[in-house]
Design an enzyme around this catalytic site. Structure first.
Site, PDB file in Angstrom:
ATOM      1  N   SER A 182      -0.694  -4.503  -3.719  1.00  6.41           N
ATOM      2  CA  SER A 182      -1.228  -5.390  -4.762  1.00  6.41           C
ATOM      3  C   SER A 182      -2.268  -4.682  -5.620  1.00  6.41           C
ATOM      4  CB  SER A 182      -1.829  -6.646  -4.134  1.00  6.41           C
ATOM      5  OG  SER A 182      -0.818  -7.434  -3.554  1.00  6.41           O
TER       6      SER A 182
ATOM      7  N   ALA B 129      -0.377  -3.614   4.065  1.00  2.00           N
ATOM      8  CA  ALA B 129       0.654  -3.256   3.088  1.00  2.00           C
ATOM      9  C   ALA B 129       0.525  -4.076   1.810  1.00  2.00           C
ATOM     10  CB  ALA B 129       2.047  -3.449   3.706  1.00  2.00           C
ATOM     11  N   GLU B 130       0.389  -5.381   1.941  1.00  2.00           N
ATOM     12  CA  GLU B 130       0.298  -6.212   0.737  1.00  2.00           C
ATOM     13  C   GLU B 130      -0.980  -5.936  -0.029  1.00  2.00           C
ATOM     14  OE1 GLU B 130       1.054 -10.625  -1.060  1.00  2.00           O
ATOM     15  OE2 GLU B 130       1.666 -10.190   0.992  1.00  2.00           O
ATOM     16  N   GLY B 131      -2.055  -5.693   0.686  1.00  2.00           N
ATOM     17  CA  GLY B 131      -3.310  -5.386   0.009  1.00  2.00           C
ATOM     18  C   GLY B 131      -3.228  -4.116  -0.818  1.00  2.00           C
TER      19      GLY B 131
END
Length: 135
Positions: A58, A53-55
């Site tokens: 981002s 999710a963060e990848g």
């Protein structure tokens, strides 16, 4: 002193088998295998969902930050709805807010049957790129 970006083989996304499959301003899609990313009970690790999710969020935020700007994560929230035990999960990041100093994305992760396994929300700070640093 500014450090060079980590080589691809040392980046977490590479080690976890994450592949970005679609990358346009309103949608970033990526996949991740369950194998190699399990917790002791054989289920996909919640932290692996968070990394996916963060990848993806981002990448989306950085793409929309503008020339000479970078995106850094401020807050990540993940709700794990159901377990994934095999195959590949797919994450789709779409914008909820795109401002000049922050951007927020919803990331929906599904299993191979199309069942939602995780809902995530990522907020990134958008900043000027430090002098001499490469994105």
């Amino acid at each position: 002193m500014t450090e060079a970006p980590a080589p691809r083989e040392e980046q977490l996304a590479h080690r976890m088998g994450i592949a970005v499959t679609e990358c346009v301003p309103d949608r970033v899609v990526g996949t991740m295998p369950v194998a190699g990313n399990r917790q002791p009970y054989g289920l996909l690790h919640g932290g692996a969902n968070a990394v996916l999710a963060e990848g993806l969020g981002s990448v989306a935020a950085a793409m929309n930050a503008g020339t000479g700007r970078i995106a850094v994560g401020l807050e990540l929230s993940c709700t794990h709805h159901r377990a994934a035990t095999e195959g590949v999960v797919t994450g789709v990041a779409t914008p909820l807010h795109r401002g000049s100093s922050t951007a927020t994305y919803e990331i929906v992760i599904t299993d191979e049957r199309g069942k939602r396994t995780c809902s995530a929300r990522l907020t990134c700070a958008l900043r000027d790129q430090p002098p001499g640093e490469k994105p």
